[in-house]
Design an enzyme around this catalytic site. Structure first.
Site, PDB file in Angstrom:
ATOM      1  NE  ARG A 168      -4.520   0.051   2.045  1.00  0.00           N
ATOM      2  CZ  ARG A 168      -5.423  -0.892   2.267  1.00  0.00           C
ATOM      3  NH1 ARG A 168      -5.103  -2.145   2.196  1.00  0.00           N
ATOM      4  NH2 ARG A 168      -6.648  -0.550   2.539  1.00  0.00           N
ATOM      5  NE  ARG A 227     -16.353  -3.057   1.740  1.00  0.00           N
ATOM      6  CZ  ARG A 227     -15.112  -3.055   1.253  1.00  0.00           C
ATOM      7  NH1 ARG A 227     -14.852  -3.598   0.078  1.00  0.00           N
ATOM      8  NH2 ARG A 227     -14.138  -2.477   1.913  1.00  0.00           N
TER       9      ARG A 227
HETATM   10  P1  AMP Z   1      -8.674  -2.980   3.865  1.00  0.00           P
HETATM   11  O1  AMP Z   1      -9.593  -4.024   4.373  1.00  0.00           O
HETATM   12  O2  AMP Z   1      -7.667  -3.524   2.894  1.00  0.00           O
HETATM   13  O3  AMP Z   1      -9.392  -1.775   3.323  1.00  0.00           O
HETATM   14  O4  AMP Z   1      -7.810  -2.476   5.120  1.00  0.00           O
HETATM   15  C1  AMP Z   1      -8.429  -1.895   6.249  1.00  0.00           C
HETATM   16  C2  AMP Z   1      -7.419  -1.070   7.011  1.00  0.00           C
HETATM   17  O5  AMP Z   1      -6.336  -1.902   7.434  1.00  0.00           O
HETATM   18  C3  AMP Z   1      -6.756   0.043   6.215  1.00  0.00           C
HETATM   19  O6  AMP Z   1      -7.543   1.219   6.179  1.00  0.00           O
HETATM   20  C4  AMP Z   1      -5.458   0.227   6.993  1.00  0.00           C
HETATM   21  O7  AMP Z   1      -5.683   0.913   8.208  1.00  0.00           O
HETATM   22  C5  AMP Z   1      -5.090  -1.200   7.350  1.00  0.00           C
HETATM   23  N1  AMP Z   1      -4.265  -1.849   6.300  1.00  0.00           N
HETATM   24  C6  AMP Z   1      -4.592  -2.926   5.537  1.00  0.00           C
HETATM   25  N2  AMP Z   1      -3.588  -3.263   4.723  1.00  0.00           N
HETATM   26  C7  AMP Z   1      -2.586  -2.380   4.952  1.00  0.00           C
HETATM   27  C8  AMP Z   1      -1.288  -2.187   4.415  1.00  0.00           C
HETATM   28  N3  AMP Z   1      -0.799  -2.975   3.441  1.00  0.00           N
HETATM   29  N4  AMP Z   1      -0.540  -1.169   4.897  1.00  0.00           N
HETATM   30  C9  AMP Z   1      -0.995  -0.374   5.894  1.00  0.00           C
HETATM   31  N5  AMP Z   1      -2.203  -0.498   6.431  1.00  0.00           N
HETATM   32  C10 AMP Z   1      -3.011  -1.489   5.987  1.00  0.00           C
END
Ligand code: AMP
Length: 215
Positions: free
Chosen positions: A88, A127
């Site tokens: 990310r 969602r």
């Molecule tokens: P997601 O379900 O992928 O939208 O992730 C939810 C939250 O988890 C994000 O808003 C971040 O706070 C954290 N997160 C997930 N993946 C990452 C990553 N690769 N790097 C940093 N934070 C992450």
């Protein structure tokens, strides 16, 4: 297949990953799912990540790389993997490159799922996610509702709106995406791994990825 799925929150990375895992046994690795599981289980990782996640901020790169170093070496990754929500940031992408080099693993592609902002906002606000950390099935109140209101079809747990899917947190997550994650599109283009795909329809994305894998 060994694929990175890039795209804004709500672009459909998780949905596409779930379809692709059924094709050849590649495993979906979602850092978001891993982190939410850790928060629910109240582990050390969960305690460290919780505040960042609630605010819609990124969790620090070193925590994410600790997770991924272990996860990519688990036996189920041998058949391939779909990285959903990782990397990310540019530092994560660089650390991943080094890690994969050390493990002797080559990526097939980084697929960037493109969806108009209006559609993203619409998808995220409608969602719903299964609260069971080992399930985390995704529904949409409009396009793919649960059979019984508020109950997960797969495991029977409660289906909720995530804390980071309020309007304020969504707006912040999209800003974070533009600032920190969108530069990965240029990064993977330079690496010769980028595929850009219109992601309004899941099936179209799956077909485009399959076609590219055959080339
Ligand atoms: P997601 O379900 O992928 O939208 O992730 C939810 C939250 O988890 C994000 O808003 C971040 O706070 C954290 N997160 C997930 N993946 C990452 C990553 N690769 N790097 C940093 N934070 C992450």
């Amino acid at each position: 297949m060994r694929i990175i799925l890039l795209g804004a929150p709500g672009a459909g990375k998780g949905t596409v990953a779930k379809v692709l895992t059924k094709l050849d046994g590649a495993v979906q690795i979602s850092t978001g799912d891993i982190l939410r599981g850790a928060v629910q289980a109240d582990t050390e990782l969960g305690k460290k990540a919780n505040a960042f996640m609630k605010a819609g901020d990124l969790v620090p790169d070193d925590l994410i790389m600790d997770i991924m170093k272990d996860r990519l070496q688990e036996p189920d990754c041998k058949k391939g993997f779909l990285l959903d929500g990782f990397p990310r940031t540019i530092p994560q992408a660089e650390a991943l490159k080094t890690l994969l080099g050390d493990l002797g693993i080559e990526l097939d592609m980084a697929a960037s799922l493109e969806v108009p902002r209006e559609e993203i906002l619409n998808r995220l606000s409608t969602r719903r996610t299964c609260e069971n950390s080992t399930c985390q099935a995704i529904y949409n109140v409009k396009s793919s509702p649960t059979k019984v209101d508020g109950i997960c079809d797969k495991c029977g747990s409660k289906v909720i709106q995530r804390e980071d899917e309020t309007e304020e947190a969504i707006t912040h997550r999209l800003e974070t995406y533009c600032e920190k994650t969108a530069p990965l599109i240029g990064y993977y283009e330079k690496e010769g791994l980028l595929m850009t795909v219109d992601a309004c329809v899941t099936d179209d994305v799956v077909k485009a990825i399959q076609a590219r894998l055959k080339t």
